[in-house]
Scaffold this motif. Structure first.
Motif, PDB file in Angstrom:
ATOM      1  N   LEU A 107      10.087 -30.096  18.073  1.00 29.65           N
ATOM      2  CA  LEU A 107       9.948 -28.797  18.729  1.00 29.65           C
ATOM      3  C   LEU A 107      11.344 -28.256  19.047  1.00 29.65           C
ATOM      4  O   LEU A 107      12.159 -28.953  19.659  1.00 29.65           O
ATOM      5  N   ILE A 108      11.609 -27.032  18.609  1.00 29.44           N
ATOM      6  CA  ILE A 108      12.927 -26.422  18.787  1.00 29.44           C
ATOM      7  C   ILE A 108      12.816 -25.187  19.678  1.00 29.44           C
ATOM      8  O   ILE A 108      11.986 -24.307  19.432  1.00 29.44           O
ATOM      9  N   HIS A 109      13.637 -25.165  20.709  1.00 32.37           N
ATOM     10  CA  HIS A 109      13.770 -23.977  21.554  1.00 32.37           C
ATOM     11  C   HIS A 109      14.989 -23.230  21.039  1.00 32.37           C
ATOM     12  O   HIS A 109      16.134 -23.685  21.188  1.00 32.37           O
ATOM     13  N   ALA A 110      14.743 -22.090  20.397  1.00 34.40           N
ATOM     14  CA  ALA A 110      15.818 -21.326  19.754  1.00 34.40           C
ATOM     15  C   ALA A 110      16.235 -20.159  20.635  1.00 34.40           C
ATOM     16  O   ALA A 110      15.435 -19.258  20.907  1.00 34.40           O
ATOM     17  N   THR A 130      11.073 -30.151  29.803  1.00 35.72           N
ATOM     18  CA  THR A 130      10.790 -28.774  29.386  1.00 35.72           C
ATOM     19  C   THR A 130      11.280 -27.750  30.411  1.00 35.72           C
ATOM     20  O   THR A 130      11.759 -26.672  30.039  1.00 35.72           O
ATOM     21  N   SER A 131      11.186 -28.075  31.695  1.00 33.44           N
ATOM     22  CA  SER A 131      11.647 -27.131  32.712  1.00 33.44           C
ATOM     23  C   SER A 131      13.157 -26.948  32.666  1.00 33.44           C
ATOM     24  O   SER A 131      13.689 -25.886  33.005  1.00 33.44           O
ATOM     25  N   LYS A 132      13.869 -27.959  32.197  1.00 34.58           N
ATOM     26  CA  LYS A 132      15.322 -27.885  32.135  1.00 34.58           C
ATOM     27  C   LYS A 132      15.816 -27.213  30.852  1.00 34.58           C
ATOM     28  O   LYS A 132      16.781 -26.436  30.886  1.00 34.58           O
ATOM     29  N   TYR A 133      15.135 -27.497  29.738  1.00 34.18           N
ATOM     30  CA  TYR A 133      15.663 -27.043  28.447  1.00 34.18           C
ATOM     31  C   TYR A 133      14.818 -25.975  27.763  1.00 34.18           C
ATOM     32  O   TYR A 133      15.270 -25.308  26.845  1.00 34.18           O
ATOM     33  N   PHE A 134      13.556 -25.823  28.166  1.00 30.36           N
ATOM     34  CA  PHE A 134      12.681 -24.881  27.485  1.00 30.36           C
ATOM     35  C   PHE A 134      12.289 -23.720  28.376  1.00 30.36           C
ATOM     36  O   PHE A 134      11.482 -22.906  28.002  1.00 30.36           O
ATOM     37  N   PHE A 177      12.677 -18.145  21.440  1.00 34.89           N
ATOM     38  CA  PHE A 177      11.307 -18.561  21.138  1.00 34.89           C
ATOM     39  C   PHE A 177      11.271 -20.053  20.797  1.00 34.89           C
ATOM     40  O   PHE A 177      12.318 -20.708  20.673  1.00 34.89           O
ATOM     41  N   ASN A 178      10.055 -20.586  20.643  1.00 36.26           N
ATOM     42  CA  ASN A 178       9.855 -21.999  20.325  1.00 36.26           C
ATOM     43  C   ASN A 178       9.269 -22.144  18.922  1.00 36.26           C
ATOM     44  O   ASN A 178       8.325 -21.438  18.553  1.00 36.26           O
ATOM     45  N   LEU A 179       9.838 -23.064  18.174  1.00 38.02           N
ATOM     46  CA  LEU A 179       9.457 -23.308  16.776  1.00 38.02           C
ATOM     47  C   LEU A 179       9.131 -24.783  16.597  1.00 38.02           C
ATOM     48  O   LEU A 179       9.921 -25.643  16.990  1.00 38.02           O
ATOM     49  N   LEU A 180       7.973 -25.075  15.998  1.00 41.51           N
ATOM     50  CA  LEU A 180       7.580 -26.461  15.740  1.00 41.51           C
ATOM     51  C   LEU A 180       7.750 -26.779  14.261  1.00 41.51           C
ATOM     52  O   LEU A 180       7.182 -26.099  13.397  1.00 41.51           O
TER      53      LEU A 180
END
Length: 327
Positions: A91-94, A323-327, A68-71
């Motif tokens: 913004l963290i993609h966990a 974002t397409s690469k890491y999220f 999920f994503n956490l701000l």
């Protein structure tokens, strides 16, 4: 009489043993439920990454894996004030299955469009909406603005201010922090630190000094981007300390004291504990990858302030590539 006493103590003994077994079963069940793969089966959607975001109080989505994503929001709200600007945003993609975290700093001066108001800085969105519609509307507007900017959904948010961040660092007993640049505190929170110089390198800081360091940007060669790097190092130091083997046992009590540090969040106590369990023994060198979003600084008209000011214009293609690469 002797047999009666023996039977009595047997009953007491079995009762205690039964209570112990039940207690261990309950603890085991709760621990099982807190494991990320079991806990994060549904997550909220505060903003979907488009301007037509769902109601944050109602939107939930099923997920197959704990990803999920956490701000993280840092407000410049001062003591005694009821409103503030979004001064820092990460913004963290966990990915809790892989125990990997992608983090990207969102520049505060990014030019964004606020429906009904026009173009302004990202940092102003929260302030405007708080002043007109209240604290909750302000933080939700800031989350939605970031989500729309980067084009990805945001599931959770945690907002603190510099006083809260200071208290959090003090709660874990201070942190070791790598300071990547020589720093002069030109705009300190505490007057006694005016023009204090801190050399590049590793330092042990209490909460007061960490709050000062991550606030500074004017003495840094690359301004906001250099400050983002220092905020990254502070978060690394805090995570390493809070999630170290010697501290993990204190995590529940630390989470319970979250109201002392956090202004607003949609994460529950169990959400935070599960997230903490997934990242115990956190190693930023192998588990965290950090990114920045570059843009072009321009003096542009701010529809809310009715004047020209410095704004950062970001190429949407660069955001999409990241974002397409890491999220």
């Amino acid at each position: 009489m002797k047999n009666k006493r023996k039977r009595k103590w047997k009953i007491v003994g079995f009762s205690v043993l039964g209570i112990f077994i039940i207690g261990m079963a309950v603890f085991g069940y709760e621990y099982y439920q807190l494991q990320p793969k079991n806990h994060f089966k549904k997550v909220p959607v505060v903003s979907s990454g488009t301007s037509n975001s769902a109601n944050p109080a109602l939107a939930m989505t099923d997920i197959k894996e704990p990803v999920f994503n956490l701000l993280l929001l840092g407000s410049d709200q001062r003591k005694g004030d009821k409103i503030g600007h979004s001064d820092s945003m990460i913004l963290i993609h966990a990915d809790l299955k892989q125990k990997k975290f992608e983090a990207v700093s969102i520049p505060r001066d990014t030019r964004v469009h606020l429906d009904g108001y026009g173009y302004t800085k990202l940092t102003s969105v929260q302030y405007i909406m708080q002043s007109e519609k209240g604290a909750q509307a302000g933080v939700e507007a800031a989350v939605s603005a970031v989500s729309d900017l980067v084009g990805v959904p945001i599931n959770y948010y945690v907002e603190t201010n510099y006083w809260g961040f200071q208290a959090l660092v003090d709660a874990v007993g201070g942190i070791d922090m790598n300071v990547p640049y020589d720093v002069t505190l030109t705009h300190p929170w505490y007057s006694e630190n005016k023009n204090k110089e801190i050399t590049a390198g590793s330092h042990f800081f209490d909460g007061k000094m960490v709050a000062e360091v991550v606030h500074e940007r004017y003495s840094l060669a690359d301004g906001e981007y250099s400050r983002q790097r220092m905020q990254e190092e502070a978060l690394k130091g805090l995570a390493k300390k809070a999630l170290s083997p010697s501290s993990i046992g204190s995590l529940p009590s630390l989470v319970k004291s979250v109201p002392d540090f956090v202004i607003a969040t949609n994460m529950s106590t169990s959400d935070m504990l599960s997230l903490g369990l997934s990242a115990k023994n956190f190693n930023p060198d192998t588990q965290l990858e950090y990114h920045q979003i570059e843009g072009e600084g321009k003096r542009m008209y701010d529809d809310i302030l009715k004047a020209n000011n410095y704004q950062l214009v970001i190429d949407p293609e660069k955001i999409e590539e990241l974002t397409s690469k890491y999220f």
